[in-house]
Design an enzyme around this catalytic site. Structure first.
Site, PDB file in Angstrom:
ATOM      1  N   GLN A  91     -58.819 -29.344  52.459  1.00  0.00           N
ATOM      2  CA  GLN A  91     -60.087 -29.335  53.295  1.00  0.00           C
ATOM      3  C   GLN A  91     -61.013 -28.979  52.252  1.00  0.00           C
ATOM      4  OE1 GLN A  91     -60.456 -30.465  56.211  1.00  0.00           O
ATOM      5  NE2 GLN A  91     -58.125 -30.714  56.814  1.00  0.00           N
TER       6      GLN A  91
ATOM      7  N   LYS B 249     -58.151 -37.317  52.513  1.00  0.00           N
ATOM      8  CA  LYS B 249     -59.373 -36.535  52.939  1.00  0.00           C
ATOM      9  C   LYS B 249     -60.426 -36.709  52.322  1.00  0.00           C
ATOM     10  CE  LYS B 249     -55.882 -33.419  55.109  1.00  0.00           C
ATOM     11  NZ  LYS B 249     -55.849 -33.596  56.587  1.00  0.00           N
TER      12      LYS B 249
ATOM     13  N   CYS C  16     -51.922 -28.511  63.389  1.00  0.00           N
ATOM     14  CA  CYS C  16     -50.649 -28.297  62.736  1.00  0.00           C
ATOM     15  C   CYS C  16     -50.604 -26.747  62.234  1.00  0.00           C
ATOM     16  CB  CYS C  16     -50.441 -28.945  61.354  1.00  0.00           C
ATOM     17  SG  CYS C  16     -50.046 -30.880  61.830  1.00  0.00           S
TER      18      CYS C  16
ATOM     19  N   ASP D 265     -54.198 -24.259  48.866  1.00  0.00           N
ATOM     20  CA  ASP D 265     -54.283 -25.648  49.643  1.00  0.00           C
ATOM     21  C   ASP D 265     -55.695 -25.925  49.623  1.00  0.00           C
ATOM     22  OD1 ASP D 265     -54.371 -27.287  51.367  1.00  0.00           O
ATOM     23  OD2 ASP D 265     -53.082 -26.417  52.963  1.00  0.00           O
TER      24      ASP D 265
ATOM     25  N   HIS E 223     -51.883 -24.248  57.268  1.00  0.00           N
ATOM     26  CA  HIS E 223     -51.409 -25.475  57.844  1.00  0.00           C
ATOM     27  C   HIS E 223     -49.831 -25.500  57.643  1.00  0.00           C
ATOM     28  CE1 HIS E 223     -50.245 -29.812  57.904  1.00  0.00           C
ATOM     29  NE2 HIS E 223     -51.816 -29.966  58.408  1.00  0.00           N
TER      30      HIS E 223
HETATM   31  N1  PLP Z   1     -53.475 -28.382  54.396  1.00  0.00           N
HETATM   32  C1  PLP Z   1     -54.395 -28.511  55.042  1.00  0.00           C
HETATM   33  C2  PLP Z   1     -55.179 -27.376  55.346  1.00  0.00           C
HETATM   34  C3  PLP Z   1     -54.791 -29.912  55.908  1.00  0.00           C
HETATM   35  O1  PLP Z   1     -55.663 -29.574  56.813  1.00  0.00           O
HETATM   36  C4  PLP Z   1     -53.492 -30.936  55.840  1.00  0.00           C
HETATM   37  C5  PLP Z   1     -53.850 -31.953  56.642  1.00  0.00           C
HETATM   38  O2  PLP Z   1     -54.410 -32.067  57.798  1.00  0.00           O
HETATM   39  C6  PLP Z   1     -52.620 -30.684  55.092  1.00  0.00           C
HETATM   40  C7  PLP Z   1     -52.503 -29.462  54.098  1.00  0.00           C
HETATM   41  C8  PLP Z   1     -51.518 -31.653  54.781  1.00  0.00           C
HETATM   42  O3  PLP Z   1     -52.147 -32.772  54.308  1.00  0.00           O
HETATM   43  P1  PLP Z   1     -51.324 -34.260  54.012  1.00  0.00           P
HETATM   44  O4  PLP Z   1     -50.725 -34.462  55.485  1.00  0.00           O
HETATM   45  O5  PLP Z   1     -52.109 -34.961  53.581  1.00  0.00           O
HETATM   46  O6  PLP Z   1     -50.209 -33.920  53.029  1.00  0.00           O
END
Ligand code: PLP
Length: 413
Positions: free
Chosen positions: A210, A233, A371, A207, A130
């Site tokens: 998910q 999430k 993203c 990270d 991401h």
């Molecule tokens: N990392 C992953 C794999 C994600 O799916 C997301 C959000 O879609 C993020 C990071 C960023 O999360 P947040 O916008 O809640 O900070």
């Protein structure tokens, strides 16, 4: 639990009853919410915990001697202890509250990268990250002269593990990869990644944005150095999240931001910083966020990972089979180990057009690059249509999705 709730369909009905937002019409059709990877719906238990906090305990934390402030502080710190327990942290000191995954990664990139990256050092990320696990590292590299190295992915959307091993060297200062891909659903072999990196003395950041909603996480058993996730999430409030860090790392890092709560003594001659976890939490925190996430974790524990795993496995298999049968539909991301995410394209139709048609049928999916622009570039596509499932989704909803995708195909192809 009474015996009749052992039936999966009755359990599903009961679980769906816990989520008020699922029970509404959109564009004259019953809502089919399949955008769970973007954000999950909230159960009554979370809504109630947040609203009860605001109705009865609302006050600022850590600063007041009055009863409401003490109640708010107790609830806030009890939430931290519960969250620490839930993810298997060895102490609440290792749980830093942030605005979400994005801020948690930025914190590590700033504090760890700022003190430990030097010219010529390397940071390893993967091609499926991401943007929030790419850009903070690029910024840290720009500041320090370090270089970003990238683990390539296969056509089916898996990490090329041999290439990863070959990237590890004495120049590597950190490995930062996603536990589960938001665009493709790939579940990465994180144990293998961590042990390979540790063999080279390299710490690992995962990270987990998910992963938290789909599987039980034990950061101590994983032996991961940093683990980041977002509350929203995970059925909790937006604008809140967690950075788990091993205590010895967090002790070594400088603070992220300056302000109230992160200090012990402030004097113009110099400031003494607070102990963990407060050293990293400047300013008034998202108190209701912590209380809401803690309630969400209790809720998920009550539902149980056996039910969640069975339900999501069934939804993934069923959706994959139904969608694959549609002429012109190509599934993007066919990893062996996948979470309940199906990304697809319909011939040469633009994902945005497909998503707009699905919305007319009351179906919420995500369209675009999710993203993950470098991943889309690697796969040679502008984006995908992504249906992402939660344990509260049903086969009947997938039937609705299939029907609507067939109608979209008839209109667009
Ligand atoms: N990392 C992953 C794999 C994600 O799916 C997301 C959000 O879609 C993020 C990071 C960023 O999360 P947040 O916008 O809640 O900070």
């Amino acid at each position: 639990m009474s015996t009749h709730l052992h039936s999966p369909s009755l359990r599903l009905e009961k679980v769906r009853g816990d989520f008020p937002a699922l029970h509404q019409s959109v564009n004259g059709r019953p809502l089919v919410y399949l955008d769970n990877a973007a954000t999950a719906q909230k159960p009554e238990a979370v809504i109630e915990a947040v609203s009860s906090y605001y109705r009865t305990d609302n006050s600022n934390v850590h600063r007041g001697v009055h009863t409401l402030s003490q109640r708010a502080t107790d609830a806030f710190e009890a939430a931290r202890a519960n969250i620490a327990r839930y993810i298997g942290a060895s102490s609440p000191k290792e749980v830093i509250f942030t605005r979400g995954t994005t801020e948690a990664i930025n914190l590590v990139a700033f504090c760890f990268g700022g003190t430990r990256f030097k010219k010529g050092d390397e940071v390893i990320v993967s091609e499926m990250e991401h943007h929030s696990n790419i850009v903070p590292w690029q910024m840290a590299c720009e500041r320090s002269g370090a270089v970003l190295r990238v683990i390539p992915v296969t056509d089916s959307g898996e990490l090329q593990m041999e290439a990863f091993r070959a990237l590890l060297s004495e120049r590597t200062k950190l490995v930062a990869v996603t536990h589960i891909s938001n665009s493709l659903g790939t579940i990465n072999p994180v144990e293998e990644i961590i042990s390979a990196a540790h063999e080279h003395g390299v710490p690992v950041l995962l990270d987990g944005a998910q992963a938290l909603p789909h599987c039980s996480i034990d950061v101590t058993a994983l032996d991961v150095d940093f683990y980041c996730f977002s509350s929203h999430k995970m059925f909790g409030p937006t604008g809140f999240g967690v950075l788990f860090g091993k205590e010895h790392w967090l002790e070594q890092l400088p603070p992220y931001q300056g302000g109230g709560d992160m200090i012990k003594v402030v004097d113009f001659a110099g400031t003494t910083y607070n102990d963990l976890p407060h050293k990293f939490e400047a300013g008034t925190p998202h108190i209701a966020g912590a209380i809401g996430l803690s309630a969400a974790m209790d809720y998920v524990s009550g539902v149980g990972f056996e039910f969640i795993a069975n339900q999501e496995k069934d939804l993934l298999l069923y959706a994959t089979g139904r969608l694959k049968a549609i002429d012109g539909l190509v599934i993007v991301g066919n990893a062996k180990h996948k979470a309940a995410v199906v990304s697809f394209n319909l011939g040469s139709a633009h994902p945005y057009d497909v998503g707009t048609i699905l919305d007319k049928f009351g179906i919420g999916v995500r369209t675009g690059h999710h993203c993950t622009q470098p991943l889309m570039k690697r796969l040679g596509i502008p984006g995908t249509v992504r249906a992402s499932f939660s344990f509260y989704n049903s086969r009947a909803e997938i039937d609705q999705l299939e029907l609507a995708v067939r109608k979209a195909a008839a209109m667009l192809l």
